[in-house]
Design a protein around this motif. Structure first.
Motif, mmCIF file in Angstrom:
data_model
loop_
_atom_site.group_PDB
_atom_site.id
_atom_site.type_symbol
_atom_site.label_atom_id
_atom_site.label_comp_id
_atom_site.label_asym_id
_atom_site.label_seq_id
_atom_site.Cartn_x
_atom_site.Cartn_y
_atom_site.Cartn_z
ATOM 1 N N PHE A 185 -10.138 9.007 3.593
ATOM 2 C CA PHE A 185 -8.873 8.315 3.351
ATOM 3 C C PHE A 185 -8.993 7.350 2.181
ATOM 4 N N ILE A 186 -10.073 6.585 2.147
ATOM 5 C CA ILE A 186 -10.284 5.632 1.055
ATOM 6 C C ILE A 186 -10.434 6.377 -0.266
ATOM 7 N N SER A 187 -11.174 7.464 -0.263
ATOM 8 C CA SER A 187 -11.341 8.247 -1.492
ATOM 9 C C SER A 187 -10.022 8.846 -1.958
ATOM 10 N N ALA A 188 -9.193 9.292 -1.018
ATOM 11 C CA ALA A 188 -7.903 9.860 -1.385
ATOM 12 C C ALA A 188 -6.979 8.812 -2.003
ATOM 13 N N VAL A 189 -6.923 7.635 -1.393
ATOM 14 C CA VAL A 189 -6.068 6.563 -1.928
ATOM 15 C C VAL A 189 -6.587 6.097 -3.281
ATOM 16 N N LYS A 190 -7.899 5.910 -3.382
ATOM 17 C CA LYS A 190 -8.494 5.481 -4.654
ATOM 18 C C LYS A 190 -8.239 6.510 -5.750
ATOM 19 N N GLY A 191 -8.425 7.772 -5.420
ATOM 20 C CA GLY A 191 -8.184 8.817 -6.415
ATOM 21 C C GLY A 191 -6.729 8.907 -6.823
ATOM 22 N N ALA A 192 -5.823 8.775 -5.854
ATOM 23 C CA ALA A 192 -4.401 8.844 -6.173
ATOM 24 C C ALA A 192 -3.977 7.700 -7.083
ATOM 25 N N LEU A 193 -4.443 6.487 -6.773
ATOM 26 C CA LEU A 193 -4.045 5.336 -7.588
ATOM 27 C C LEU A 193 -4.712 5.353 -8.961
ATOM 28 N N ALA A 194 -6.015 5.599 -8.985
ATOM 29 C CA ALA A 194 -6.740 5.539 -10.254
ATOM 30 C C ALA A 194 -6.346 6.678 -11.184
ATOM 31 N N LEU A 195 -6.275 7.883 -10.655
ATOM 32 C CA LEU A 195 -5.968 9.017 -11.527
ATOM 33 C C LEU A 195 -4.514 8.993 -11.991
ATOM 34 N N SER A 196 -3.615 8.511 -11.157
ATOM 35 C CA SER A 196 -2.221 8.377 -11.604
ATOM 36 C C SER A 196 -2.117 7.356 -12.733
ATOM 37 N N ALA A 197 -2.847 6.257 -12.589
ATOM 38 C CA ALA A 197 -2.820 5.246 -13.648
ATOM 39 C C ALA A 197 -3.435 5.784 -14.933
ATOM 40 N N ILE A 198 -4.541 6.500 -14.820
ATOM 41 C CA ILE A 198 -5.188 7.062 -16.015
ATOM 42 C C ILE A 198 -4.286 8.092 -16.688
ATOM 43 N N ALA A 199 -3.602 8.892 -15.904
ATOM 44 C CA ALA A 199 -2.789 9.964 -16.472
ATOM 45 C C ALA A 199 -1.447 9.481 -17.003
ATOM 46 N N PHE A 200 -0.824 8.518 -16.326
ATOM 47 C CA PHE A 200 0.551 8.178 -16.688
ATOM 48 C C PHE A 200 0.742 6.753 -17.210
ATOM 49 N N VAL A 201 0.052 5.778 -16.666
ATOM 50 C CA VAL A 201 0.312 4.378 -17.012
ATOM 51 C C VAL A 201 -0.458 3.951 -18.252
#
Length: 130
Positions: free
Chosen positions: A73-89
């Protein structure tokens, strides 16, 4: 898990890795959280005792570690937040920072290029301030 010496050795190595690296990562996380709070709240932020803040973070870590079944769960949340920021923000923030079109921004960039020692220096400095 089945009793296998290789599996147990891997678990011991993983525990040693966490025990040795946790203080290093934790200190950086604590400092960055405090700096972010100070920058966001400014003078409205009451003085925070580092010992109390550290105890609260350790307690939060212990509660999360006890309540969650695994790290998925922690890895999924971390990946979702970090990769979304890297890709879009972050690309948008870099574009806005590098190609600033506010009044006077072009003159400031030219002054930085003249004193910075090269054409790409000011853009690199703008990028590094993100």
């Amino acid at each position: 898990y089945a009793f296998e010496p290789l599996s147990l050795a891997c678990w011991v190595c993983m525990a040693a890795n966490i025990a040795c690296t946790y203080p290093i990562v934790f200190q950086a996380a604590r400092s960055s959280i405090l700096a972010t709070l100070k920058q966001a709240l400014g003078p409205r932020l009451p003085p925070i005792d580092r010992g109390v803040f550290t105890a609260a973070l350790v307690a939060l870590t212990a509660v999360l570690g006890h309540s969650l079944d695994g790290l998925s769960f922690i890895s999924a949340v971390k990946g979702a937040l970090a990769l979304s920021a890297i890709a879009f923000v972050f690309p948008g923030l870099m574009h806005l920072r590098i190609f600033d079109r506010r009044p006077g921004a072009r003159e400031a960039e030219e002054a930085a290029e003249a004193g910075g020692g090269g054409g790409g220096a000011s853009r690199w400095q703008a990028f590094s301030k993100l």
